[in-house]
Write a protein that holds these residues in place. Structure first.
Motif, short mmCIF file in Angstrom:
data_model
loop_
_atom_site.label_atom_id
_atom_site.label_comp_id
_atom_site.label_asym_id
_atom_site.label_seq_id
_atom_site.Cartn_x
_atom_site.Cartn_y
_atom_site.Cartn_z
N UNK A 69 47.86 45.53 -29.87
CA UNK A 69 47.20 44.27 -29.55
C UNK A 69 46.10 44.48 -28.51
N UNK A 70 46.44 45.20 -27.43
CA UNK A 70 45.46 45.46 -26.37
C UNK A 70 44.26 46.23 -26.92
N UNK A 71 44.55 47.24 -27.74
CA UNK A 71 43.47 48.04 -28.31
C UNK A 71 42.56 47.20 -29.19
N UNK A 72 43.16 46.35 -30.06
CA UNK A 72 42.37 45.52 -30.96
C UNK A 72 41.51 44.53 -30.18
N UNK A 73 42.12 43.84 -29.22
CA UNK A 73 41.39 42.85 -28.43
C UNK A 73 40.24 43.52 -27.66
N UNK A 74 40.52 44.69 -27.08
CA UNK A 74 39.50 45.39 -26.30
C UNK A 74 38.30 45.77 -27.18
N UNK A 75 38.58 46.28 -28.38
CA UNK A 75 37.49 46.64 -29.29
C UNK A 75 36.70 45.41 -29.70
N UNK A 76 37.39 44.30 -29.97
CA UNK A 76 36.71 43.07 -30.39
C UNK A 76 35.87 42.48 -29.27
N UNK A 77 36.29 42.68 -28.02
CA UNK A 77 35.54 42.16 -26.88
C UNK A 77 34.27 42.95 -26.60
N UNK A 78 34.28 44.21 -26.96
CA UNK A 78 33.21 45.12 -26.56
C UNK A 78 31.85 44.66 -27.07
N UNK A 79 31.74 44.29 -28.35
CA UNK A 79 30.44 43.93 -28.94
C UNK A 79 29.85 42.67 -28.31
N UNK A 80 30.59 41.55 -28.24
CA UNK A 80 29.98 40.37 -27.60
C UNK A 80 29.68 40.58 -26.12
N UNK A 81 30.50 41.36 -25.44
CA UNK A 81 30.25 41.61 -24.02
C UNK A 81 28.95 42.38 -23.81
N UNK A 82 28.72 43.36 -24.67
CA UNK A 82 27.48 44.13 -24.58
C UNK A 82 26.27 43.23 -24.75
N UNK A 83 26.36 42.29 -25.70
CA UNK A 83 25.26 41.36 -25.94
C UNK A 83 25.06 40.42 -24.75
N UNK A 84 26.15 39.90 -24.23
CA UNK A 84 26.07 38.98 -23.07
C UNK A 84 25.47 39.68 -21.87
N UNK A 85 25.96 40.90 -21.61
CA UNK A 85 25.45 41.63 -20.44
C UNK A 85 23.97 41.94 -20.59
N UNK A 86 23.55 42.32 -21.80
CA UNK A 86 22.14 42.61 -22.03
C UNK A 86 21.27 41.40 -21.81
N UNK A 87 21.72 40.24 -22.31
CA UNK A 87 20.94 39.01 -22.16
C UNK A 87 20.83 38.60 -20.69
N UNK A 88 21.95 38.68 -19.97
CA UNK A 88 21.94 38.32 -18.55
C UNK A 88 21.05 39.27 -17.75
N UNK A 89 21.08 40.56 -18.12
CA UNK A 89 20.24 41.52 -17.44
C UNK A 89 18.76 41.23 -17.62
N UNK A 112 26.93 40.18 -12.76
CA UNK A 112 27.84 41.05 -12.02
C UNK A 112 29.25 41.01 -12.62
N UNK A 113 29.70 39.79 -12.95
CA UNK A 113 31.05 39.66 -13.49
C UNK A 113 31.14 40.17 -14.93
N UNK A 114 30.08 40.07 -15.70
CA UNK A 114 30.10 40.63 -17.05
C UNK A 114 30.16 42.15 -16.98
N UNK A 115 29.50 42.72 -15.97
CA UNK A 115 29.56 44.18 -15.78
C UNK A 115 30.99 44.60 -15.44
N UNK A 116 31.67 43.84 -14.59
CA UNK A 116 33.05 44.16 -14.24
C UNK A 116 33.97 44.04 -15.46
N UNK A 117 33.68 43.05 -16.31
CA UNK A 117 34.49 42.86 -17.51
C UNK A 117 34.30 44.02 -18.49
N UNK A 118 33.06 44.50 -18.61
CA UNK A 118 32.79 45.65 -19.48
C UNK A 118 33.55 46.88 -18.96
#
Length: 306
Positions: A69-89, A112-118
């Motif tokens: 479960x942790x592995x699946x959720x982490x992989x699924x979070x990675x793509x949207x987080x990358x997009x969010x962090x890029x936009x905020x940057x 800053x918080x999106x970076x910590x989440x990544x």
């Protein structure tokens, strides 16, 4: 197992081991075997042992599902987080012009918080790979000094944000400090130790980095002069999600996984990790990496020349 043998020889008072057993119907169960020597002769030789066998299959199954479960959720979070962090940057960098100061402050906090989440997601994925035995470690002949200098350069701006600087003790460039390690993972370990040292140093402080030669290892030390590690927390320092509970420590950020992952990575590369700390005076984290034997270097040089 070594654990059981240590109990028989008297090195430890009891033993425990988890293993699988095959049932009559061909299925397998996970069991926990616990034992204790209860009688010895005059010379201390074990004569009698008692123990129990506990079925832990359900616990193992729950652990497996939790890991998946942790592995699946982490992989699924990675793509949207990358997009969010890029936009905020981009917004923080002014790509759409100057923003009102209040809006910019909010963007900076979110970035800053999106970076910590990544970082947290990446650490969880690394932890998952290490637990599953799927972490790829590429052992090669690495110049430890080059990696240390690269890590210091890469983290200097981060240290400067805390008004801290790194100082590498002089190291002889000949003979070169060659080690058997994975360069990327070595950089990951050093980055973790350097960033931690900067975070927990006092303003205008110096973090000392030393490369010391031992018998079959090189020992790398990263020393800060901060407040030191609270005594009550030291038994947990390499545990997963471990952070000292003080408000000051929590404000420093971090995932609480870095040291746990670093220790495992160092172990996979054939080394060890530890620390010394004195409350009010600072902390030194150290780890070792196996050296490359002289004959290996000569063989490698001959192969390169050929």
């Amino acid at each position: 197992s070594d654990n059981v043998q240590a109990n028989i020889t008297g090195d430890i008072s009891s033993s425990s081991i988890e293993h699988r057993v095959q049932c009559k119907d061909g299925s397998f169960l996970w069991v926990l075997g616990r034992g204790m020597v209860v009688q010895r002769d005059e010379q201390g030789k074990a004569l009698r042992m008692v123990g129990t066998i506990t079925d832990i299959s359900e616990r193992k199954n729950i652990d497996r599902m939790k890991s998946e479960f942790i592995s699946t959720v982490s992989h699924e979070l990675r793509t949207p987080l990358t997009s969010i962090r890029g936009s905020l940057g981009l917004l923080e960098g002014g790509v759409f012009g100057n923003l009102p100061s209040k809006a910019l402050d909010l963007i900076k906090i979110a970035n800053k918080n999106s970076h910590r989440l990544v970082l947290l997601v990446n650490d969880i994925l690394d932890m998952d790979k290490l637990v599953a035995g799927k972490m790829e470690i590429l052992t090669d002949q690495i110049n430890l000094l080059d990696v240390a200098e690269a890590a210091i350069e890469a983290n200097s701006a981060y240290a400067a944000s805390y008004h801290v600087r790194y100082l590498l003790a002089p190291v002889q460039r000949q003979p070169r400090p060659m080690v058997k390690a994975d360069a990327n993972r070595l950089m990951q370990v050093l980055t973790n130790l350097l960033s931690n040292a900067a975070k927990f140093s006092h303003s205008n402080g110096v973090v000392d980095i030393r490369i010391l030669s031992e018998a079959d290892f090189y020992r790398i030390e990263v020393e800060d002069r901060g407040d030191g590690i609270p005594i009550e927390f030291r038994s947990q320092i390499f545990g997963a999600f471990s952070q000292a509970g003080s408000a000051n420590t929590r404000q420093q950020g971090g995932t609480g996984l870095g040291l746990n992952i670093s220790k495992k990575l160092v172990g996979h590369m054939g080394g060890e990790m530890g620390y010394t700390s004195e409350v009010g005076k600072g902390t030194t984290f150290w780890f070792t990496v196996p050296t490359v034997k002289e004959e290996s270097l000569l063989a490698s040089a001959r192969l390169h020349d050929a």
